[in-house]
Design a protein around this motif. Sequence first.
Motif, short mmCIF file in Angstrom:
data_model
loop_
_atom_site.label_atom_id
_atom_site.label_comp_id
_atom_site.label_asym_id
_atom_site.label_seq_id
_atom_site.Cartn_x
_atom_site.Cartn_y
_atom_site.Cartn_z
N HIS A 245 6.14 4.84 -2.70
CA HIS A 245 7.31 5.71 -2.50
C HIS A 245 7.27 6.47 -1.18
O HIS A 245 8.11 7.32 -0.94
CB HIS A 245 7.38 6.76 -3.63
N HIS A 246 6.28 6.17 -0.35
CA HIS A 246 6.05 7.06 0.79
C HIS A 246 6.17 6.34 2.14
O HIS A 246 6.35 5.13 2.19
CB HIS A 246 4.68 7.73 0.64
N TYR A 247 6.03 7.14 3.20
CA TYR A 247 6.01 6.56 4.54
C TYR A 247 4.86 5.56 4.66
O TYR A 247 3.83 5.71 3.99
CB TYR A 247 5.75 7.64 5.59
N THR A 248 5.04 4.60 5.54
CA THR A 248 3.94 3.68 5.88
C THR A 248 3.70 3.85 7.38
O THR A 248 4.47 4.54 8.04
CB THR A 248 4.33 2.21 5.60
N PRO A 249 2.65 3.23 7.94
CA PRO A 249 2.52 3.27 9.40
C PRO A 249 3.84 2.77 10.04
O PRO A 249 4.51 1.88 9.48
CB PRO A 249 1.37 2.30 9.68
N ALA A 250 4.17 3.34 11.20
CA ALA A 250 5.48 3.05 11.82
C ALA A 250 5.68 1.56 12.09
O ALA A 250 6.78 1.03 11.97
CB ALA A 250 5.61 3.83 13.12
N THR A 251 4.61 0.86 12.46
CA THR A 251 4.78 -0.56 12.80
C THR A 251 4.62 -1.47 11.58
O THR A 251 4.71 -2.69 11.70
CB THR A 251 3.78 -1.00 13.89
N GLY A 252 4.37 -0.88 10.41
CA GLY A 252 4.30 -1.67 9.19
C GLY A 252 2.94 -1.59 8.50
O GLY A 252 1.92 -1.28 9.14
N ILE A 253 2.93 -1.87 7.22
CA ILE A 253 1.69 -1.89 6.43
C ILE A 253 0.77 -2.97 7.01
O ILE A 253 1.23 -4.08 7.31
CB ILE A 253 2.02 -2.24 4.96
N LEU A 254 -0.51 -2.65 7.15
CA LEU A 254 -1.44 -3.60 7.78
C LEU A 254 -1.43 -4.95 7.06
O LEU A 254 -1.39 -6.00 7.71
CB LEU A 254 -2.86 -3.01 7.82
N GLU A 255 -1.44 -4.93 5.74
CA GLU A 255 -1.50 -6.22 5.01
C GLU A 255 -0.27 -7.09 5.34
O GLU A 255 -0.40 -8.31 5.52
CB GLU A 255 -1.59 -5.96 3.50
N LEU A 256 0.88 -6.47 5.46
CA LEU A 256 2.07 -7.27 5.82
C LEU A 256 1.93 -7.80 7.25
O LEU A 256 2.23 -8.97 7.52
CB LEU A 256 3.35 -6.43 5.68
N ARG A 257 1.45 -6.95 8.16
CA ARG A 257 1.31 -7.42 9.54
C ARG A 257 0.28 -8.56 9.62
O ARG A 257 0.43 -9.49 10.42
CB ARG A 257 0.95 -6.25 10.46
N GLN A 258 -0.76 -8.48 8.77
CA GLN A 258 -1.74 -9.58 8.75
C GLN A 258 -1.11 -10.87 8.25
O GLN A 258 -1.30 -11.95 8.82
CB GLN A 258 -2.92 -9.20 7.83
N VAL A 259 -0.33 -10.74 7.19
CA VAL A 259 0.30 -11.93 6.60
C VAL A 259 1.31 -12.54 7.59
O VAL A 259 1.39 -13.76 7.75
CB VAL A 259 0.98 -11.52 5.26
N ILE A 260 2.05 -11.67 8.27
CA ILE A 260 3.01 -12.16 9.28
C ILE A 260 2.24 -12.84 10.42
O ILE A 260 2.61 -13.94 10.86
CB ILE A 260 3.89 -11.00 9.83
N ALA A 261 1.15 -12.20 10.87
CA ALA A 261 0.36 -12.76 11.98
C ALA A 261 -0.13 -14.17 11.60
O ALA A 261 -0.03 -15.11 12.40
CB ALA A 261 -0.81 -11.85 12.32
N THR A 262 -0.61 -14.32 10.37
CA THR A 262 -1.10 -15.63 9.92
C THR A 262 0.04 -16.65 9.88
O THR A 262 -0.11 -17.78 10.35
CB THR A 262 -1.74 -15.49 8.51
N ALA A 263 1.19 -16.22 9.34
CA ALA A 263 2.32 -17.16 9.21
C ALA A 263 2.83 -17.58 10.58
O ALA A 263 3.10 -18.76 10.82
CB ALA A 263 3.43 -16.51 8.39
N VAL A 264 2.96 -16.61 11.49
CA VAL A 264 3.49 -16.93 12.82
C VAL A 264 2.50 -17.81 13.59
O VAL A 264 2.89 -18.77 14.27
CB VAL A 264 3.84 -15.64 13.61
#
Length: 396
Positions: A68-87
């Motif tokens: 329910h709260h703020y996340t880091p401005a550039t995104g949750i680390l786990e999502l950025r990791q998953v995106i990095a892997t996919a890209v």
Amino acid sequence: MQEEAKIMQLAERMSRLGTETAFEVLAAAKAREAAGHEVIHLEIGEPDFETPEYIVEAAVGALRSGAHHYTPATGILELRQVIATAVAKTRGIRVDPDQVVVTPGGKPIIFFSLLALAGDGDEVIYPNPGFPIYESMIRYVGAKPVPVPLREELDFRLDVEELLGLITDRTRIIIINSPNNPTGSVLTAEDLENIASKVVDRNLMVLSDEIYSRILYEGEHASITRYPGMQEKTILLDGFSKTYAMTGWRLGYGVMNRGLAQQIGKLMINSNSCTAAFTQIAGIAALTGDQGPSLRMVETFRQRRDRVVELLNEIAGVTCRLPQGAFYAFPNIKSFEKPAREIQNLLLTKADLALLSGTAFGCFGEGYLRFSYAASMENLEEGVRRMASTLARMRA
Ligand code: PLP
């Protein structure tokens, strides 16, 4: 108007802001529906599918378990990791999570890139016909829009030599978009390699809008990021709206060099703070879960594309190339010798058929209509029937 001026005065830059005609046509079509008309909607660029169930479940679970709260401005680390892997996997490059900025939809990456890199008097090259937000945002930040025409003779791919001829010392960004909205065209690996080899040593960046990268009917998606030296110089835009039918969730991302990612992160802090936490968690599920629904959606688009293009080519005076990606057909209506905008209005008011004139995507869209096939086969067939009879009456 005078009364309004007494209350407030808009900043000059607001006069340079454009819009997306799709939303205006949608509003006009809804007004007709409210008056009892049965409108066929082929104007809006979003999948007519629901978001796959496993993604919805992940979002509901996230809300229930306290996201329910703020996340880091550039995104949750786990999502950025998953995106990095996919890209990394889909583009054949190495991506670190620090190079990923998660945003509410892919659209803010266009705005933020221009805010960060282009100012007064700078030049930005962009495809025309193209997504109208490019030109709108280029003007808004005070830069000069320099269109590169997409011509039917080249299957609506840009002419690389023509693009290179438009580059000046003031060029800060070149925007490319493959698969393209509104034409469905796809740049070949050869086009991209050619562009890459000529711009790699120039003092400019490439904004590669790859939002339709997974909605592709032939071959593999080619990204300019994979050519030597280009990853550092490219902002890759992608997202979840089209691939996972998540337009209303607002989830997208940019992949770029670390220095620029920090700057875009600052723009996120100053504007959105962050993307909604539960939406980001749904994004992790989307990329790591069953890709079957997404693949089946693309297969359905392919069947519709084939049928729609066949039917459009049967209309006297209309010709239509076979689009290679996205979910738009771009029929040529030049033989009717009327402005595309007039035909767009006529189709809505005389046949209750909502679609867009090619000029909604820039001046080089004159003579064409954009026909979105993100609609049921039944509605598509009815849409073509209405188009055929209205155009036939126009000729008579
Ligand atoms: N880029 C292109 C070419 C598009 O057509 C769209 C949406 O229509 C976007 C970017 C932005 O998509 P979103 O902000 O929903 O991720």
